[in-house]
Design a protein around this motif. Structure first.
Motif, PDB file in Angstrom:
ATOM      1  N   ALA A 123      74.644 121.459  43.551  1.00  0.00           N
ATOM      2  CA  ALA A 123      73.646 120.395  43.629  1.00  0.00           C
ATOM      3  C   ALA A 123      72.348 120.961  44.188  1.00  0.00           C
ATOM      4  CB  ALA A 123      74.145 119.241  44.510  1.00  0.00           C
ATOM      5  N   LEU A 124      71.234 120.315  43.830  1.00  0.00           N
ATOM      6  CA  LEU A 124      69.911 120.765  44.253  1.00  0.00           C
ATOM      7  C   LEU A 124      69.204 119.685  45.031  1.00  0.00           C
ATOM      8  CD1 LEU A 124      68.539 122.522  41.029  1.00  0.00           C
ATOM      9  CD2 LEU A 124      69.691 123.573  42.971  1.00  0.00           C
ATOM     10  N   GLN A 125      68.362 120.122  45.974  1.00  0.00           N
ATOM     11  CA  GLN A 125      67.485 119.234  46.714  1.00  0.00           C
ATOM     12  C   GLN A 125      66.074 119.803  46.639  1.00  0.00           C
ATOM     13  OE1 GLN A 125      68.575 117.921  50.735  1.00  0.00           O
ATOM     14  NE2 GLN A 125      66.464 118.321  51.373  1.00  0.00           N
ATOM     15  N   LEU A 126      65.112 118.996  46.202  1.00  0.00           N
ATOM     16  CA  LEU A 126      63.728 119.419  46.024  1.00  0.00           C
ATOM     17  C   LEU A 126      62.868 118.834  47.124  1.00  0.00           C
ATOM     18  CD1 LEU A 126      63.378 118.789  42.164  1.00  0.00           C
ATOM     19  CD2 LEU A 126      64.445 120.707  43.349  1.00  0.00           C
ATOM     20  N   ASP A 127      62.134 119.696  47.794  1.00  0.00           N
ATOM     21  CA  ASP A 127      61.214 119.281  48.847  1.00  0.00           C
ATOM     22  C   ASP A 127      59.802 119.661  48.431  1.00  0.00           C
ATOM     23  OD1 ASP A 127      63.312 118.383  50.306  1.00  0.00           O
ATOM     24  OD2 ASP A 127      63.437 120.132  51.607  1.00  0.00           O
ATOM     25  N   GLU A 128      58.976 118.636  48.227  1.00  0.00           N
ATOM     26  CA  GLU A 128      57.586 118.882  47.861  1.00  0.00           C
ATOM     27  C   GLU A 128      56.744 118.953  49.130  1.00  0.00           C
ATOM     28  OE1 GLU A 128      56.301 115.980  45.003  1.00  0.00           O
ATOM     29  OE2 GLU A 128      58.359 115.738  44.279  1.00  0.00           O
ATOM     30  N   SER A 129      55.913 119.982  49.213  1.00  0.00           N
ATOM     31  CA  SER A 129      55.096 120.182  50.400  1.00  0.00           C
ATOM     32  C   SER A 129      53.814 120.899  50.009  1.00  0.00           C
ATOM     33  CB  SER A 129      55.874 120.978  51.453  1.00  0.00           C
ATOM     34  OG  SER A 129      55.092 121.154  52.625  1.00  0.00           O
ATOM     35  N   THR A 130      53.027 121.279  50.997  1.00  0.00           N
ATOM     36  CA  THR A 130      51.799 122.041  50.790  1.00  0.00           C
ATOM     37  C   THR A 130      51.785 123.222  51.756  1.00  0.00           C
ATOM     38  OG1 THR A 130      50.600 120.605  52.324  1.00  0.00           O
ATOM     39  CG2 THR A 130      50.452 120.073  49.980  1.00  0.00           C
ATOM     40  N   ASP A 131      51.164 124.326  51.316  1.00  0.00           N
ATOM     41  CA  ASP A 131      51.069 125.488  52.187  1.00  0.00           C
ATOM     42  C   ASP A 131      49.811 125.391  53.043  1.00  0.00           C
ATOM     43  OD1 ASP A 131      49.076 125.927  50.371  1.00  0.00           O
ATOM     44  OD2 ASP A 131      50.019 127.653  49.412  1.00  0.00           O
ATOM     45  N   VAL A 132      49.476 126.453  53.766  1.00  0.00           N
ATOM     46  CA  VAL A 132      48.342 126.431  54.679  1.00  0.00           C
ATOM     47  C   VAL A 132      47.013 126.290  53.944  1.00  0.00           C
ATOM     48  CG1 VAL A 132      49.519 127.743  56.472  1.00  0.00           C
ATOM     49  CG2 VAL A 132      48.309 128.965  54.660  1.00  0.00           C
ATOM     50  N   SER A 133      46.969 126.675  52.670  1.00  0.00           N
ATOM     51  CA  SER A 133      45.739 126.554  51.898  1.00  0.00           C
ATOM     52  C   SER A 133      45.627 125.220  51.170  1.00  0.00           C
ATOM     53  CB  SER A 133      45.649 127.695  50.880  1.00  0.00           C
ATOM     54  OG  SER A 133      46.731 127.643  49.969  1.00  0.00           O
ATOM     55  N   GLY A 134      46.618 124.342  51.320  1.00  0.00           N
ATOM     56  CA  GLY A 134      46.576 123.030  50.699  1.00  0.00           C
ATOM     57  C   GLY A 134      47.134 122.971  49.292  1.00  0.00           C
ATOM     58  N   GLU A 135      47.696 124.064  48.785  1.00  0.00           N
ATOM     59  CA  GLU A 135      48.258 124.062  47.444  1.00  0.00           C
ATOM     60  C   GLU A 135      49.672 123.475  47.462  1.00  0.00           C
ATOM     61  OE1 GLU A 135      48.160 127.892  45.731  1.00  0.00           O
ATOM     62  OE2 GLU A 135      45.971 128.076  45.776  1.00  0.00           O
ATOM     63  N   ALA A 136      49.959 122.700  46.423  1.00  0.00           N
ATOM     64  CA  ALA A 136      51.269 122.062  46.322  1.00  0.00           C
ATOM     65  C   ALA A 136      52.335 123.100  45.993  1.00  0.00           C
ATOM     66  CB  ALA A 136      51.246 120.978  45.252  1.00  0.00           C
ATOM     67  N   GLN A 137      53.495 122.924  46.578  1.00  0.00           N
ATOM     68  CA  GLN A 137      54.604 123.831  46.315  1.00  0.00           C
ATOM     69  C   GLN A 137      55.911 123.050  46.394  1.00  0.00           C
ATOM     70  OE1 GLN A 137      54.474 126.822  49.352  1.00  0.00           O
ATOM     71  NE2 GLN A 137      55.054 125.435  50.987  1.00  0.00           N
ATOM     72  N   VAL A 138      56.934 123.606  45.795  1.00  0.00           N
ATOM     73  CA  VAL A 138      58.246 122.980  45.790  1.00  0.00           C
ATOM     74  C   VAL A 138      59.253 123.980  46.353  1.00  0.00           C
ATOM     75  CG1 VAL A 138      58.614 123.695  43.388  1.00  0.00           C
ATOM     76  CG2 VAL A 138      60.029 121.903  44.370  1.00  0.00           C
ATOM     77  N   ILE A 139      60.068 123.485  47.278  1.00  0.00           N
ATOM     78  CA  ILE A 139      61.141 124.284  47.867  1.00  0.00           C
ATOM     79  C   ILE A 139      62.459 123.724  47.342  1.00  0.00           C
ATOM     80  CG2 ILE A 139      62.184 125.134  49.993  1.00  0.00           C
ATOM     81  CD1 ILE A 139      59.594 124.474  51.421  1.00  0.00           C
ATOM     82  N   VAL A 140      63.273 124.581  46.753  1.00  0.00           N
ATOM     83  CA  VAL A 140      64.529 124.160  46.132  1.00  0.00           C
ATOM     84  C   VAL A 140      65.682 124.661  46.984  1.00  0.00           C
ATOM     85  CG1 VAL A 140      65.959 124.247  44.074  1.00  0.00           C
ATOM     86  CG2 VAL A 140      63.471 124.216  43.859  1.00  0.00           C
ATOM     87  N   PHE A 141      66.484 123.734  47.494  1.00  0.00           N
ATOM     88  CA  PHE A 141      67.713 124.051  48.229  1.00  0.00           C
ATOM     89  C   PHE A 141      68.898 123.856  47.299  1.00  0.00           C
ATOM     90  CE2 PHE A 141      64.630 122.839  51.387  1.00  0.00           C
ATOM     91  CZ  PHE A 141      64.845 123.717  52.438  1.00  0.00           C
ATOM     92  N   VAL A 142      69.907 124.672  47.451  1.00  0.00           N
ATOM     93  CA  VAL A 142      71.106 124.563  46.631  1.00  0.00           C
ATOM     94  C   VAL A 142      72.308 124.404  47.542  1.00  0.00           C
ATOM     95  CG1 VAL A 142      71.383 127.085  46.536  1.00  0.00           C
ATOM     96  CG2 VAL A 142      72.461 125.656  44.795  1.00  0.00           C
ATOM     97  N   ARG A 143      73.225 123.555  47.141  1.00  0.00           N
ATOM     98  CA  ARG A 143      74.471 123.336  47.860  1.00  0.00           C
ATOM     99  C   ARG A 143      75.623 123.565  46.889  1.00  0.00           C
ATOM    100  NH1 ARG A 143      75.192 118.019  51.448  1.00  0.00           N
ATOM    101  NH2 ARG A 143      73.614 119.190  52.625  1.00  0.00           N
ATOM    102  N   TYR A 144      76.578 124.403  47.294  1.00  0.00           N
ATOM    103  CA  TYR A 144      77.672 124.775  46.409  1.00  0.00           C
ATOM    104  C   TYR A 144      78.913 125.039  47.249  1.00  0.00           C
ATOM    105  CZ  TYR A 144      76.173 129.365  48.038  1.00  0.00           C
ATOM    106  OH  TYR A 144      75.802 130.411  48.832  1.00  0.00           O
ATOM    107  N   GLN A 145      80.039 125.105  46.575  1.00  0.00           N
ATOM    108  CA  GLN A 145      81.307 125.340  47.243  1.00  0.00           C
ATOM    109  C   GLN A 145      81.654 126.818  47.184  1.00  0.00           C
ATOM    110  OE1 GLN A 145      84.604 123.109  45.698  1.00  0.00           O
ATOM    111  NE2 GLN A 145      86.058 123.873  47.233  1.00  0.00           N
TER     112      GLN A 145
END
Length: 272
Positions: free
Chosen positions: A200-222
């Motif tokens: 399964a995946l979890q997407l976290d939308e955020s911004t870096d220090v310069s204000g650009e949008a970025q996505v962090i993808v977490f994965v959960r698995y067995q």
């Protein structure tokens, strides 16, 4: 009609003249190139053989390398007379001593330039600690290494402190080490995902220090009997932060890394 043919220098085609195709140009064949062999008497001209394939001639006085096609006595004589005129006519024993000295110097330079395996492991260990603590990369060179050297001088001896100074911890080196560690971790996570049946995946939308949008993808698995969670990747979004753009980023990553399509859950959380 006859005048027209004569004025244009054309002969009537009666079917007796055969038109021959233009000869084709021969293609360049590397196998047809002559490979010159190094001869032992070339050392009398100041040139030894390299370990490359094909063998080239290298000057034992200045280290200049002649290509295999230029490995001719005339070229070697010209180099010796123009670059090293004071050594023209020297006996072959002189050039043998120069060859031994040149090989010894090359070996010493290789030893100095190379980093020992322990120093390399220590460099990666320090880089990993810097990344975990989220500190500037310059802290290793400005604080960590000087502190290790000073502690070694007090607790042990100057020899140990001198050995620690060979650990490469410059700003650029720490940055490269962190990139290597991050790439290796991603590869390990992907290999574990390929072995599991579902994730399964979890997407976290955020911004870096310069204000650009970025996505962090977490994965959960067995993993065996345990459930693991890791960061899969973090990428900047070039355009809008819509669901379509997020899907394109994830789909591109899965295609490049050959991630199996065993996704069973997806959650998006905004951290802005």
């Amino acid at each position: 009609m006859d005048r027209f043919l004569i004025s244009n220098n054309k002969k009537p085609n009666d079917g007796t003249q055969n038109s021959e195709p233009a000869p084709k140009k021969k293609k360049y064949d590397e196998s047809s190139v002559k490979v010159r062999r190094y001869l032992s008497e070339y050392l009398g001209l100041g040139f030894s053989a390299t370990k490359s394939d094909p063998v080239n001639a290298q000057c034992v006085l200045c280290g200049q390398v002649l290509a295999n096609s230029s490995m001719k006595p005339a070229h070697m004589n010209r180099h010796l007379s123009t670059v090293h005129p004071s050594h023209v006519g020297k006996p072959i024993e002189f050039f043998k001593r120069k060859q031994e000295a040149f090989a010894s110097n090359c070996l010493e330079i290789a030893k100095v330039a190379s980093v020992s395996s322990k120093a390399l492991r220590a460099s990666y260990a320090v880089s990993y600690l810097v990344a975990k603590q989220k500190k500037p990369h310059t802290i290793a060179e400005c604080l960590i290494l000087p502190a290790l050297v000073k502690v070694s001088e007090i607790m042990f001896d100057t020899k140990t402190a001198t050995a620690l100074q060979s650990i490469p911890v410059s700003n650029n080196t720490i940055s490269r080490r962190i990139e290597d560690i991050a790439s290796d971790i991603v590869m390990q996570v992907i290999e574990q995902i390929k072995l599991t049946k579902m994730f399964a995946l979890q997407l976290d939308e955020s911004t870096d220090v310069s204000g650009e949008a970025q996505v962090i993808v977490f994965v959960r698995y067995q993993d065996c009997s345990d459930i693991r969670e890791n960061i899969l990747f973090c990428q900047n979004l070039q355009s809008r932060t819509t669901g379509e753009e997020l899907f394109k980023v994830i789909d591109k990553f899965f295609a490049e890394e050959f991630v199996p399509q065993n996704l069973v859950g997806l959650v998006s959380i905004s951290l802005q």
